[in-house]
Design a protein around this motif. Structure first.
Motif, PDB file in Angstrom:
ATOM      1  N   SER A 205       0.843  -1.182   0.000  1.00  0.00           N
ATOM      2  CA  SER A 205       0.000   0.000   0.000  1.00  0.00           C
ATOM      3  C   SER A 205       0.883   1.238   0.000  1.00  0.00           C
ATOM      4  O   SER A 205       1.914   1.272   0.676  1.00  0.00           O
ATOM      5  CB  SER A 205      -0.941   0.021   1.212  1.00  0.00           C
ATOM      6  OG  SER A 205      -0.200   0.020   2.419  1.00  0.00           O
ATOM      7  N   ARG A 207       0.987   5.522   0.341  1.00  0.00           N
ATOM      8  CA  ARG A 207       0.261   6.689   0.825  1.00  0.00           C
ATOM      9  C   ARG A 207       0.877   7.946   0.219  1.00  0.00           C
ATOM     10  O   ARG A 207       2.062   8.220   0.401  1.00  0.00           O
ATOM     11  CB  ARG A 207       0.322   6.760   2.352  1.00  0.00           C
ATOM     12  CG  ARG A 207      -0.537   7.870   2.953  1.00  0.00           C
ATOM     13  CD  ARG A 207      -0.698   7.637   4.435  1.00  0.00           C
ATOM     14  NE  ARG A 207       0.524   7.884   5.174  1.00  0.00           N
ATOM     15  CZ  ARG A 207       0.776   8.997   5.874  1.00  0.00           C
ATOM     16  NH1 ARG A 207      -0.102   9.957   5.906  1.00  0.00           N
ATOM     17  NH2 ARG A 207       1.890   9.114   6.537  1.00  0.00           N
ATOM     18  N   SER A 220      -3.162   0.319  -3.672  1.00  0.00           N
ATOM     19  CA  SER A 220      -2.781  -0.883  -2.936  1.00  0.00           C
ATOM     20  C   SER A 220      -2.734  -2.073  -3.877  1.00  0.00           C
ATOM     21  O   SER A 220      -3.423  -2.100  -4.902  1.00  0.00           O
ATOM     22  CB  SER A 220      -3.764  -1.160  -1.790  1.00  0.00           C
ATOM     23  OG  SER A 220      -5.050  -1.469  -2.302  1.00  0.00           O
TER      24      SER A 220
END
Length: 470
Positions: A205, A207, A220
């Motif tokens: 994942s 960010r 993801s």
């Protein structure tokens, strides 16, 4: 392709290939107590400033008396400012550091976790503990509980004495002798393995930075991995992955329904040659491709040296730590459970961990790739057989923090979490790896530093199973 993204692919592949195999240095109680100008009184409560000085010493940070920005006459001020500059100590909502206040166990745990490379915003592992999820420090608390550094029943709000603070840091920045002994035995046992099969799952994942959220949505990947190894070095590997994109925020008419894109990747490595096939919906019939030997490192040399090595070079030995979590049962085997964790923020030291065999072109590309990373930390748990010292289950999480810029380009990603979990290991089962005829007849595709994202070896292509025993 963006330069930072090319570097990212290469860098992440390398750090996973070098999942911890080092033995940690140990900091002692006596060494920590030497930071005090005078011996503290028995039972004295530890202040935040004093803890900062202990933490800097335990982590081996360089602290100078004339550090830029140092204020105050307190003997621990240089350490406080050094930790503040690195974002380890951040103060209270009112903006003050309040270094003269007593330090709580939770504050100590949060600061220690930042030194260990735990980025902000990562998800907390599932643990049983006394601290509620609503707490501001729950995530670092949970990671330290998982690693055996905090006990679930400890009062996170308790004020630490000097003795308790010293003991906590000696535990965090040291290693269990019993755990290190088991790790060494596991490495020796792995070196005698003739073949290996394992299957597991992986999840990635990413960010984005707050300022890039509108331009780059969170992404993801989830998937399964199956690998077969026959030593000295032949392998077959298959990965089935699903790329999850938020459909409502991602432009493009070709995006699959629900924002999910499935991808399958297969590869063989036999006689020093790698064959690879990638299947993505919408592309033409998948074709095998062959990578030239001169474009790849001497993988057999890499595997043999890494399997028989006692650990990584001295430059990395202080970066990883091991804790003994007790015994258990895994897949019918009685096992020792070992936790390991550590941080790497010195790319040159990481490069030195490679035992050799890289082409000059690839070495240059890897050196350039280091610029995209700020730090990498590893947090894992390994189940090692009591009788044979072989791994029977493992889970490794790599937490990556990215630099703000790379070669003049803004890196839109702030952090990436990579998790690999394997619960099905089989040893010496007579693995036979044969490359299919269509792969043998595949055309040769050059691998150059200008295109590091194409046909790179998968994370475990160094011939090691994920975890500490390889």
């Amino acid at each position: 392709m963006k330069k930072w993204f090319q570097a990212l692919i290469l860098a992440v592949g390398l750090i996973l290939a070098l999942a911890p195999a080092a033995l940690a240095g140990t900091v002692t109680d006596d060494q920590l107590r030497q930071v005090f100008p005078q011996t503290p009184a028995p039972g004295k409560t530890l202040t935040r400033g004093e803890f900062a000085a202990l933490l800097a010493r335990a982590a081996g940070m360089q602290v100078t008396a004339d550090s830029a920005g140092t204020r105050g006459d307190a003997w621990y001020s240089p350490a406080v400012m050094a930790l503040k500059e690195k974002g380890v100590i951040r103060g209270y909502p009112d903006g003050g550091l309040h270094t003269d206040r007593p330090v709580t166990l939770l504050e100590a745990a949060v600061m220690a976790s930042r030194v260990l490379g735990l980025p902000d915003g990562v998800a907390a592992p599932d643990v049983k503990g006394s601290l509620g999820r609503e707490s501001w420090g729950y995530t670092p608390y949970a990671w330290l509980v998982r690693a055996g550094l905090l006990q679930p029943g400890q009062d996170a709000g308790a004020l630490l004495t000097v003795d308790e603070g010293v003991a906590f840091l000696a535990r965090v920045f040291g290693s269990d002798p019993e755990a290190e002994k088991i790790v060494q035995a596991a490495q020796q046992a792995q070196a005698k393995v003739k073949d290996l099969k394992f299957a597991g799952s992986m999840a990635i994942s990413a960010r984005p930075r707050p300022e890039a959220v509108g331009k780059m949505p969170p992404v993801s990947i989830q998937g399964n991995i199956m690998s077969e190894f026959s030593y000295p070095l032949s392998l077959y590997q298959k990965m089935d992955m699903i790329l999850n994109l938020p459909a409502e925020k991602t432009p493009g008419e070709d995006l699959p329904a629900g924002g999910k894109m499935q991808m399958t990747m297969e590869q063989y490595l036999v006689d020093g040659t790698m064959y690879q096939k990638i299947e993505i919906p919408g592309m033409e019939k998948p074709q095998w491709m062959k990578l030239p030997k001169e474009a790849l490192p001497d993988l057999q040399t890499l595997v043999e040296q890494s399997r028989n090595a006692a650990g990584l070079p001295p430059g990395l030995k202080d970066s990883f730590h091991f804790r003994y979590l007790g015994e258990g049962i895994e897949n019918g085997h009685k096992v020792h459970r070992i936790a390991y964790y550590g941080r790497i923020d010195d790319w040159q030291a990481l490069m030195q961990a490679l035992p050799g065999g890289l082409t000059p072109e690839m070495e240059q590309a890897l050196n350039q790739a280091g610029g995209v990373l700020k730090s990498v930390s590893f947090w894992g748990v390994e189940a090692v057989g009591v009788e044979d010292n072989l791994t029977y289950a493992s889970e490794m999480t790599g937490l990556v923090a990215f630099a703000n810029k790379y070669q003049g380009e803004t890196v839109p990603l702030e952090t990436m979490t990579i998790n690999m979990k394997v619960t099905d290991y089989q040893y010496n089962s007579g693995v036979k790896i044969q490359v299919p005829a269509e792969a043998l007849a595949a055309p040769e595709v050059p691998l150059t530093p200008s295109a590091p994202g194409i046909a790179q070896p998968l994370p475990s292509d160094n011939g090691k199973s994920p975890g500490i025993s390889g």
